[in-house]
Design a protein around this motif. Structure first.
Motif, PDB file in Angstrom:
ATOM      1  N   GLY A 257     -23.160 -27.670  35.385  1.00  0.00           N
ATOM      2  CA  GLY A 257     -22.322 -28.079  34.267  1.00  0.00           C
ATOM      3  C   GLY A 257     -21.642 -26.976  33.499  1.00  0.00           C
ATOM      4  N   ARG A 258     -21.708 -25.715  33.992  1.00  0.00           N
ATOM      5  CA  ARG A 258     -21.000 -24.602  33.357  1.00  0.00           C
ATOM      6  C   ARG A 258     -20.151 -23.883  34.409  1.00  0.00           C
ATOM      7  N   ASP A 259     -18.972 -23.360  33.996  1.00  0.00           N
ATOM      8  CA  ASP A 259     -18.126 -22.617  34.926  1.00  0.00           C
ATOM      9  C   ASP A 259     -18.371 -21.110  34.776  1.00  0.00           C
ATOM     10  N   ILE A 260     -17.553 -20.295  35.432  1.00  0.00           N
ATOM     11  CA  ILE A 260     -17.787 -18.848  35.443  1.00  0.00           C
ATOM     12  C   ILE A 260     -17.608 -18.221  34.067  1.00  0.00           C
ATOM     13  N   ASN A 261     -16.936 -18.928  33.166  1.00  0.00           N
ATOM     14  CA  ASN A 261     -16.775 -18.434  31.798  1.00  0.00           C
ATOM     15  C   ASN A 261     -17.795 -19.035  30.839  1.00  0.00           C
ATOM     16  N   GLY A 262     -18.749 -19.776  31.386  1.00  0.00           N
ATOM     17  CA  GLY A 262     -19.766 -20.398  30.556  1.00  0.00           C
ATOM     18  C   GLY A 262     -19.281 -21.647  29.853  1.00  0.00           C
ATOM     19  N   LYS A 263     -18.083 -22.134  30.230  1.00  0.00           N
ATOM     20  CA  LYS A 263     -17.526 -23.326  29.596  1.00  0.00           C
ATOM     21  C   LYS A 263     -18.021 -24.591  30.288  1.00  0.00           C
ATOM     22  N   TYR A 264     -17.992 -25.694  29.540  1.00  0.00           N
ATOM     23  CA  TYR A 264     -18.438 -26.978  30.074  1.00  0.00           C
ATOM     24  C   TYR A 264     -17.584 -27.392  31.266  1.00  0.00           C
ATOM     25  N   MET A 265     -18.228 -27.863  32.330  1.00  0.00           N
ATOM     26  CA  MET A 265     -17.556 -28.390  33.511  1.00  0.00           C
ATOM     27  C   MET A 265     -17.984 -29.837  33.723  1.00  0.00           C
TER      28      MET A 265
END
Length: 361
Positions: A257-265
Motif C-alpha cells: 500500500g505504499r509506493d517508492i516515495n512512501g505515498k499511499y497506493m
C-alpha cells in the motif's frame, strides 16, 4: 505468543574525513575502509553507499564487504538498507518473508540498529546478497546471477527506458556472478521469449524457464503490489544443471500500500495480469494462465489473510518498538499508525484479487 525478536546493535566506525567524503560525493562507488563490530567481534570491511535514488536521502544505505575475516556467517557481503521512505520499516522484510512462504527463493533479512561513529543512525534492514553464497546456502546448483538494475530488464526487445529497439539484449542487467559467456545464454532466453510463435512458446518455454517458480514470483508481486517488480527489483539466475532461469525478489519496501516515495497506493493499482513481455506471453497461454490462477487461489487461502500475516506484523512491531525513539529519522506517531494501514491494504487487496480471478478463466 511469540517473544519479540532481539534486535542486534551494529557499531560502524569510519574515519571522519572518509565519512565526510562519502556524504559529499554520493555517486562515488569506490569503497572506503571501515570497521564493523557485531556482538563484540570486529570486522574490517569495505564500505560504500548503495542504491540509486535512495542515495539522496538523509539516512544512507550501505553495501558492506568483509575482508578480515573474509566472511560473516558464511557470507562475503551484506546490504544495510535504511528503509527511509517506509514509515513502518517492515514492508521490505514482510515482503521477502512472504515470498519465501509462497515458494520463491528469497534473501534472508533481519532488522538491526546501527550506530555510526558512536552516533545513532537508526533501524536498518540487513539484507543477504544474492550471489554464489546465496546459491550454496540453499543447495542450488552453480549458475550465473544477473541483477535487474533498471527498466530495460523487461524481457523485451524494446527498451522500457527510451522506448527504442535495444542495442543489446543484456541492457538493464549487471552480471553479479558468472562468466562473460553466460551473457549469451541470457540473450538467447530473451530472444526466444520474444520470437517464438504461440504454439512453440507453449511447448518450449519450459526449456528456458522454471515456470512454477516464475508464476509464484509473479504472484508475490501481485499480492505485495510492487509496481517496479516486473522490470526491476529482482535477480535473474540460471541453473547450470537444468539450464532454466529463475527470478529472486530484491528491494521490496515500496509495497503493502505504499509506493517508492512512501505515498499511499490504492489496493487496485497493479493489475492481476501484471506486465512485461514474459508475463504477457505466459498468461496468453491457457495452461500457464490456469496454473497462475490456481497459485493465486492457494495463496489467498493459505498466506494472504489476517490470521496468517497479522501475527508476523505485530511481532516485528513489538521487536522494533524499543528502538524507534532512538532512530533520528523516524516519526514515532506515524510509525504507530502503519500496522492498521497494512491490515487495511491486505483486506482491500484480497478483495481486488478475489474479484478478478475470473479474468484468468
Amino acid at each position: 505468543m511469540m517473544k519479540p525478536i532481539k534486535i542486534p546493535i551494529y557499531q560502524l566506525f569510519v574515519h571522519p574525513l572518509d565519512l565526510s567524503e562519502l556524504k559529499k560525493d554520493i555517486w562515488n562507488n569506490d569503497p572506503l575502509p571501515a570497521t564493523l563490530t557485531i556482538q563484540k567481534k570486529r570486522y574490517d570491511i569495505d564500505l560504500a553507499l548503495r542504491g540509486a535514488h535512495i542515495r539522496k536521502f538523509p539516512k544512507k544505505s550501505f553495501h558492506v564487504q568483509f575482508y578480515k575475516p573474509k566472511t560473516y556467517k558464511g557470507v562475503k557481503e551484506i546490504h544495510l538498507n535504511a528503509e527511509y521512505k517506509d514509515p513502518s520499516m517492515i514492508r521490505n522484510k514482510l515482503s521477502l518473508d512472504f515470498f519465501k512462504d509462497i515458494g520463491v527463493h528469497s534473501p534472508q533479512c533481519r532488522h538491526i540498529f546501527l550506530k555510526v561513529n558512536s552516533q545513532n543512525s537508526g533501524i536498518y534492514l540487513e539484507l543477504e546478497s544474492v550471489d554464489r553464497q546465496f546459491l550454496m546456502k540453499r543447495g542450488l546448483p552453480d549458475g550465473p546471477i544477473f541483477y535487474a538494475v533498471n527498466g530495460d530488464a523487461n524481457f523485451s526487445l524494446m527498451s522500457d527506458v527510451d522506448k527504442k529497439i535495444k542495442t543489446s539484449l543484456t541492457l538493464g542487467y549487471e552480471r553479479k556472478y558468472g562468466l562473460s559467456e553466460d551473457n549469451a545464454e541470457l540473450e538467447k532466453f530473451i530472444y526466444q521469449v520474444n520470437t517464438m510463435l504461440n504454439n512453440e512458446f507453449e511447448k518450449e518455454i519450459n526449456q528456458y524457464l522454471d515456470i512454477d517458480r516464475y508464476l509464484r514470483y509473479l504472484a508475490g508481486i501481485i499480492f505485495t503490489q510492487n509496481y517496479d517488480g516486473f522490470v526491476h527489483n529482482y535477480a535473474l539466475y540460471q541453473n547450470r544443471e537444468t539450464g532454466l532461469f529463475e527470478v529472486f525478489p530484491w528491494d521490496y519496501d515500496a509495497t503493502w500500500g505504499r509506493d517508492i516515495n512512501g505515498k499511499y497506493m490504492r489496493e487496485d493499482f497493479v493489475s492481476i495480469l501484471g506486465y512485461n513481455t514474459l508475463t504477457a506471453r505466459l498468461l496468453h497461454t491457457d495452461k500457464y494462465r490456469k496454473q497462475y490462477q490456481l497459485i493465486l487461489k492457494n495463496i489467498l487461502n493459505e498466506q494472504f489473510h489476517h490470521d496468517y500475516l497479522k501475527p508476523k506484523i505485530d511481532l516485528m512491531y513489538e521487536s522494533l518498538e524499543p528502538f524507534i525513539t532512538q532512530d533520528p529519522y523516524k516519526d514515532e506517531e506515524e510509525w504507530i499508525k502503519e500496522p492498521q494501514r497494512i491490515y487495511d491494504y491486505i483486506e482491500g487487496r484480497r478483495k481486488y484479487i478475489s474479484t478478478h480471478l475470473d479474468i484468468l478463466n
